[in-house]
Write a protein that holds these residues in place. Structure first.
Motif, PDB file in Angstrom:
ATOM      1  N   ASP A  40      21.735   4.455   7.146  1.00  0.00           N
ATOM      2  CA  ASP A  40      20.763   5.234   7.535  1.00  0.00           C
ATOM      3  C   ASP A  40      19.939   5.577   6.287  1.00  0.00           C
ATOM      4  N   TYR A  41      18.897   5.370   6.009  1.00  0.00           N
ATOM      5  CA  TYR A  41      17.816   5.462   5.044  1.00  0.00           C
ATOM      6  C   TYR A  41      17.506   7.034   4.860  1.00  0.00           C
ATOM      7  N   SER A  42      17.720   7.617   3.540  1.00  0.00           N
ATOM      8  CA  SER A  42      17.438   9.044   3.138  1.00  0.00           C
ATOM      9  C   SER A  42      16.816   9.173   1.683  1.00  0.00           C
ATOM     10  N   GLN A  43      15.632   9.667   1.539  1.00  0.00           N
ATOM     11  CA  GLN A  43      15.369   9.480   0.093  1.00  0.00           C
ATOM     12  C   GLN A  43      14.376  10.652  -0.113  1.00  0.00           C
ATOM     13  N   GLU A  44      14.691  11.236  -1.297  1.00  0.00           N
ATOM     14  CA  GLU A  44      13.367  12.396  -1.401  1.00  0.00           C
ATOM     15  C   GLU A  44      12.579  11.677  -2.884  1.00  0.00           C
ATOM     16  N   TYR A  45      10.994  11.800  -2.573  1.00  0.00           N
ATOM     17  CA  TYR A  45      10.476  11.220  -3.670  1.00  0.00           C
ATOM     18  C   TYR A  45       9.108  11.939  -3.999  1.00  0.00           C
ATOM     19  N   ARG A  46       8.410  11.440  -4.890  1.00  0.00           N
ATOM     20  CA  ARG A  46       7.115  12.149  -5.128  1.00  0.00           C
ATOM     21  C   ARG A  46       5.859  11.131  -4.884  1.00  0.00           C
ATOM     22  N   VAL A  47       4.914  11.726  -4.256  1.00  0.00           N
ATOM     23  CA  VAL A  47       3.772  10.814  -3.723  1.00  0.00           C
ATOM     24  C   VAL A  47       2.731  11.523  -4.688  1.00  0.00           C
ATOM     25  N   ILE A  48       1.434  10.740  -4.874  1.00  0.00           N
ATOM     26  CA  ILE A  48       0.375  10.860  -5.896  1.00  0.00           C
ATOM     27  C   ILE A  48      -0.757  10.924  -4.801  1.00  0.00           C
ATOM     28  N   TRP A  49      -1.192  12.031  -4.567  1.00  0.00           N
ATOM     29  CA  TRP A  49      -2.533  12.154  -3.515  1.00  0.00           C
ATOM     30  C   TRP A  49      -3.835  11.452  -4.497  1.00  0.00           C
ATOM     31  N   ALA A  57       0.994  -1.200   0.176  1.00  0.00           N
ATOM     32  CA  ALA A  57       0.144  -0.213  -0.050  1.00  0.00           C
ATOM     33  C   ALA A  57       0.729   1.160   0.075  1.00  0.00           C
ATOM     34  N   PHE A  58       2.103   1.088   0.572  1.00  0.00           N
ATOM     35  CA  PHE A  58       2.873   2.204   0.746  1.00  0.00           C
ATOM     36  C   PHE A  58       3.493   2.531  -0.543  1.00  0.00           C
ATOM     37  N   ILE A  59       3.849   1.470  -1.422  1.00  0.00           N
ATOM     38  CA  ILE A  59       4.436   1.569  -2.745  1.00  0.00           C
ATOM     39  C   ILE A  59       3.596   2.162  -3.737  1.00  0.00           C
ATOM     40  N   SER A  60       2.177   1.783  -3.634  1.00  0.00           N
ATOM     41  CA  SER A  60       1.475   2.335  -4.437  1.00  0.00           C
ATOM     42  C   SER A  60       0.714   3.677  -4.531  1.00  0.00           C
ATOM     43  N   CYS A  61       1.474   4.554  -3.326  1.00  0.00           N
ATOM     44  CA  CYS A  61       1.157   5.886  -3.094  1.00  0.00           C
ATOM     45  C   CYS A  61       2.345   6.801  -3.935  1.00  0.00           C
ATOM     46  N   ILE A  62       3.491   5.773  -4.383  1.00  0.00           N
ATOM     47  CA  ILE A  62       4.711   6.547  -4.810  1.00  0.00           C
ATOM     48  C   ILE A  62       4.323   6.726  -6.418  1.00  0.00           C
ATOM     49  N   ASP A  63       5.034   8.198  -6.708  1.00  0.00           N
ATOM     50  CA  ASP A  63       5.131   8.161  -8.113  1.00  0.00           C
ATOM     51  C   ASP A  63       5.728   6.973  -8.906  1.00  0.00           C
ATOM     52  N   GLU A  71       7.567   7.029 -11.401  1.00  0.00           N
ATOM     53  CA  GLU A  71       9.077   7.270 -11.657  1.00  0.00           C
ATOM     54  C   GLU A  71      10.100   7.166 -10.820  1.00  0.00           C
ATOM     55  N   ASP A  72       9.461   7.353  -9.334  1.00  0.00           N
ATOM     56  CA  ASP A  72      10.359   7.433  -8.301  1.00  0.00           C
ATOM     57  C   ASP A  72      10.618   5.978  -7.535  1.00  0.00           C
ATOM     58  N   ARG A  73       9.463   5.020  -7.946  1.00  0.00           N
ATOM     59  CA  ARG A  73       9.422   3.872  -7.020  1.00  0.00           C
ATOM     60  C   ARG A  73      10.760   2.938  -7.196  1.00  0.00           C
ATOM     61  N   LYS A  74      11.370   2.908  -8.455  1.00  0.00           N
ATOM     62  CA  LYS A  74      12.563   2.159  -8.274  1.00  0.00           C
ATOM     63  C   LYS A  74      13.649   2.443  -7.420  1.00  0.00           C
ATOM     64  N   ALA A  75      13.718   3.925  -7.502  1.00  0.00           N
ATOM     65  CA  ALA A  75      14.917   4.507  -6.812  1.00  0.00           C
ATOM     66  C   ALA A  75      14.760   4.333  -5.378  1.00  0.00           C
ATOM     67  N   LEU A  76      13.383   4.640  -4.829  1.00  0.00           N
ATOM     68  CA  LEU A  76      13.002   4.415  -3.535  1.00  0.00           C
ATOM     69  C   LEU A  76      13.337   3.110  -2.973  1.00  0.00           C
TER      70      LEU A  76
END
Length: 978
Positions: free
Chosen positions: A527-536, A501-507, A509-514
């Protein structure tokens, strides 16, 4: 020999005597009338003739020789005549009896009966039984027969007195014989009576059952074939029962028993014998024997009792085996006790055991060290006389509860005198209690610090609008905070809670990198650190910055991941705009990037704090689960209010915590109307309605209301209601459990006010930045225009304000939580003033305000950087609120020690500003508080500076205050001990 006559025989004899008396009376009357010249009396000596002068002689002889008493009474009961037999019966001389009243010789309780017989009309003879009293006070039962006579016109009463003593004695003997026979037949033991020749003359039913036949008139030794088994008395008695002088044990040789050995004027009890019957069966008997004596104490036989003890012998054998087992068990218990003692001495906890009288029975070395005594000095002494009053107050009730209720009790207590926490685990034992004492001082301090840290972190996260997440990789369950769901455009509570369900909210284009970033962090344990886009759900895209950390089990497998997220859409938009900006804006972009990097570092530190907090929380949760499993039975001591109501709303039960909280006694609560007596009047109608709906429809299982204590102080309680039913499932009342949330409501109010202020302070600059950047992004304002440059400048200033706000919040949080360690060094007060003045000189010049410094050489032990921070903050505030051309004064002076106060240095910063109203003097030291709300917008302050300053001063054991006059100015003082 005593001749016993029956009542009937006596009655017949009395009748014959009365007939003879009547005949004599008729003869006597005839003689008086002259009708008879002589009287012929037949006797053994032949017939004798009496002339008239001798006529009364045979009458007197007859009366005197009677075996009954004869008495003549006048109408008053005076004795006119009595014979010798009555005098003998009364044991009194005849001359003393004649002339006395017969009633004197009647028993006191029966005189009324005598009067009734004597005064009754006597057409015929009256009769009755009474008791006479002899001269020696003995009572004589008699039978009285009354006869009234007329002699010379004088009425007299003739009375015949028959002694019933022998008859009564005979009746008593017959009754005693019957009672003895009844007792003999009802006795459970066999009772045999033998004559002097050993022949059985009496035997009860039990004797026949033991013998197996009727033993009457048989020789005792033939009817009862007995062998001596064991003598439970002294050993010398054995010679009386064995045919040989030497006694041998039962199992080796049994000797025949002879009844003749008993006729030695001795009595014996407790002789164990073995009976062998003709059918081959055997029984173990307990024999008792004593000689039978006649009235002259001569032996005429003997009495033998036999009690069947076959079952008892079997029980004794079983008891012997039990004794052997008990001895073995005692040996094992002693070994176990020694082993247990070794264990108790080796454990890290203190251990004591007390008996039912509260006396020490065991104290291990650890406990003795806590009490400051040696174990041997405490054993046998009363615990409440040896321990301190402080220990007694904390422990007496719990120890008593464990002992009386035979239940386990646990409590945690703090002892201020030694500044230590102890966990008491109290177990009931057979005749007392056992107590384990474990020091938990460090654990409690950690818990308290952890709760404060969690609260500060939660408030900081809410203020920074950051969301948190917790991924359990074992169950693949993910927990999001409410803010996290909002940042992903979801309605709070609708997130499914798994990785898919978390991955389904990710753009896309950004899922693979995340996913690669997550795998890299897991494999490299970094440590994990990542910037990504989510689709509302509405299709809009938003930038999210996520940071987190994996946790691993002992085998190195990742089992959990924790992290936080924040919306960086505004930052991304700003970055996009800044990338298109001209070269002259690149410096500002670099500065903003550095600031954001610093913010990211702050975020990273927050994540570390969150990680540490969650680790501690996880450990505490495990401990709490274990405690809950072990101590579930302690509901009676739960710190919740428990109230039981019947169907009419009357109180049937209230637990101790309810009584303690409200101040009532149990008698003041039970039977009272719950709504009328304990609910405030303005809420009574509503609570009564809720109660009826609960009983009728099962509604309102949870509600909140105020509760009136005995002092009429309302307490806010959150109630959880449960219906009570009887065995027929009929509702009979409710059981209500309540939690006192009075303090929680107050804290929630404070929290909401704090969050409201923080949110406002964060939203204001963010709104300004977002509005300006939106104008630039949409092309409504050109970037290279004056208005565009102004918008960029405003965004930059608000970003700086946002960073200052976050830094001030973090700084204040670290100071108040005690995580900032002061680096105290020797410093000169004049040097501190000079450095603060140098730092603020340019700002004073720019504001066209003068600064006057009055230094003084005073040596202090302080953290120089923190004190300079306080001085510069006070100077900065003075600049903000002072008009151009005015002068700000900064000085220090030494205050000498006096009374109980030590010497100190007093710093002073004085301005000529507008001043502070008296009702806001203390409020300005609170978080986000300023005299005028517009000051935040005009002067750019965060409202945290003075709160930070006062906290720094208080950590130096100092004081900080302000004196102000509206329209004149303000003077801020800082007092530090030397």
């Amino acid at each position: 020999m005593i001749t016993v006559r029956t009542v009937q025989e006596l009655e017949n004899e009395n009748i014959a005597l009365r007939q003879q008396i009547q005949t004599l009376e008729e003869i006597f009357k005839a003689i008086k009338m002259g009708e008879v010249d002589a009287l012929v009396i037949s006797s053994l000596q032949g017939e004798r003739v009496f002339t008239l002068e001798d006529a009364d002689y045979p009458y007197r002889v007859f009366v005197q020789e009677m075996h009954e008493g004869a008495v003549t009474l006048d109408e008053h009961g005076t004795i006119l005549y009595c014979n010798h037999h009555l005098a003998t019966m009364l044991k009194k001389p005849l001359q003393k009896i004649i002339g006395s009243n017969f009633e004197e010789y009647i028993a006191p309780l029966e005189k009324q009966v005598f009067r009734g017989l004597f005064q009754q009309e006597k057409p015929a003879a009256n009769r009755g039984e009474l008791n006479l009293i002899a001269d020696d006070e003995t009572h004589i039962p008699v039978y009285l027969s009354f006869k009234e006579l007329q002699i010379d016109n004088v009425t007299v009463t003739c009375l015949v007195v028959t002694d019933l003593t022998e008859q009564k004695l005979h009746a008593e003997i017959v009754a005693s014989e019957r009672l003895a026979t009844s007792i003999l037949q009802q006795a459970a033991e066999a009772i045999i009576v033998c004559d002097g020749n050993g022949q059985i003359i009496r035997a009860n039913q039990a004797a026949q059952q033991v013998c197996g036949k009727n033993p009457l008139f048989q020789q005792f030794d033939a009817a009862f074939s007995l062998k001596c088994n064991h003598c439970s008395s002294v050993q010398k008695i054995e010679a009386c029962f064995f045919s040989h002088e030497q006694a041998v044990s039962q199992k080796q040789n049994l000797r025949e028993f002879s009844l003749s050995s008993l006729l030695q004027s001795q009595s014996f009890q407790g002789i164990e014998v073995l009976l062998s019957r003709e059918d081959g069966t055997e029984s173990n008997l307990l024999l008792g024997a004593s000689p039978l004596l006649d009235s002259e104490n001569q032996i005429i036989g003997n009495v033998v009792t036999l009690t069947n003890i076959t079952e008892r012998k079997q029980i004794e054998e079983q008891m012997a085996q039990l004794v052997m087992r008990e001895q073995a068990a005692c040996a094992d218990a002693e070994a176990t006790k020694t082993h247990l003692s070794n264990i108790l001495e080796s454990i890290s906890d203190a251990f004591i055991a007390v008996d039912s009288n509260w006396c020490y029975t065991y104290v291990n070395q650890k406990a003795a060290e806590i009490f400051g005594r040696k174990p041997r000095d405490l054993i046998g002494k009363n615990i409440w006389q040896e321990v301190s009053e402080e220990f007694r107050q904390h422990s007496y009730q719990a120890y008593t509860q464990a002992f009386t209720e035979k239940s386990f009790v646990q409590l945690e207590a703090y002892y201020p005198s030694i500044q230590r926490w102890f966990e008491n685990r109290i177990y009931p034992s057979g005749d007392g209690v056992s107590i384990f004492l474990k020091e938990i001082t460090q654990q409690k301090q950690t818990e308290i610090a952890l709760k404060e840290s969690e609260e500060h972190l939660r408030l900081a996260l809410e203020a920074a609008q950051m969301g948190t997440w917790d991924w359990n990789m074992v169950t693949n369950k993910i927990k999001w905070s409410t803010r996290h769901e909002q940042l992903f455009g979801l309605v709070p509570g609708t997130f499914v809670g798994n990785y898919k369900a978390f991955i389904s909210c990710i753009d896309p284009e950004d899922r693979k990198a995340l996913q690669q970033a997550v795998m890299l962090s897991q494999n490299e344990k970094c440590d994990y650190s990542q910037e990504y886009r989510v689709i509302w759900p509405d299709g809009s895209r938003h930038w999210i910055a996520g940071k987190g950390k994996f946790f691993y089990d002992d085998e190195g497998q990742a089992v959990r991941m924790l992290g936080a997220v924040m919306d960086i859409s505004d930052r991304k938009q700003a970055e996009t705009i800044l990338q298109r900006s001209k070269a002259e804006l690149e410096i500002q972009v670099a500065q903003r990037t550095a600031e954001l990097t610093k913010a990211n570092n702050h975020l990273h530190r927050l994540i570390n704090i969150l990680t540490t907090t969650i680790n501690q929380q996880t450990k505490i949760e495990a401990q709490l689960r274990e405690a809950e499993r072990r101590w579930r039975s302690l509901l009676e001591n739960v710190q919740l209010l428990v109230v039981g109501l019947d169907s009419a709303g009357k109180v049937e039960y209230a637990n101790p915590f309810f009584l303690e909280l409200t101040g009532y006694t149990q008698e003041e609560v039970l039977g009272k109307d719950w709504v009328r007596d304990f609910i405030p009047q303005e809420q009574q109608q509503q609570i009564h309605k809720l109660f009826l709906e609960m009983l009728g429809q099962g509604l309102n299982p949870h509600h909140q209301s105020s509760l009136l204590t005995k002092s009429q102080t309302p307490r806010v309680i959150a109630w959880n209601n449960t219906l009570l039913r009887d065995s027929q499932e009929q509702i009979i009342g409710t059981m209500t459990i309540g939690e006192d949330i009075t303090k929680r409501q107050a804290l929630d109010k404070m929290k909401n006010e704090f969050v409201s202020v923080v949110s406002h302070e964060l939203r204001t600059p963010m709104t300004s930045i977002q509005g300006g950047l939106n104008l630039l992004a949409k092309g409504l304002v050109k970037l290279d225009s004056d208005k565009g440059k102004r918008i960029i400048q405003i965004a930059s200033e608000n970003a700086e304000r946002l960073v200052r706000l976050v830094n001030d919040i973090l700084d204040l949080e670290r100071l108040q939580s005690g995580r900032v360690t002061l680096n105290k060094q020797k410093a000169d007060a004049s040097e501190l003033l000079s450095q603060a003045a140098d730092l603020m000189q340019l700002i004073f010049q720019k504001a066209e305000i003068n600064l006057s410094v009055s230094p003084q050489l005073i040596e202090l032990l302080v953290d120089k950087d923190r004190i300079i921070q306080v001085l510069t903050n006070l100077l900065s505030n003075a600049i903000k609120f002072s008009p151009p051309g005015s002068t700000v004064y900064m000085a220090v002076e030494k205050i000498s020690a006096k009374d109980a106060e030590t010497a100190s240095a007093l710093f002073k910063v004085q301005d000529r500003g507008r001043g502070i109203p008296a009702d806001k003097i203390e409020a300005i030291f609170e978080r986000f508080h300023q005299v005028d709300a517009s000051d935040s917008r005009k002067q750019g302050g965060t409202g945290l500076g003075l709160a930070i300053c006062r906290n720094i001063v208080e950590q130096h054991n100092g004081q900080m205050w302000v004196e102000s006059t509206v329209g004149v100015g303000s003077s801020f003082y800082m007092k530090l001990p030397l």
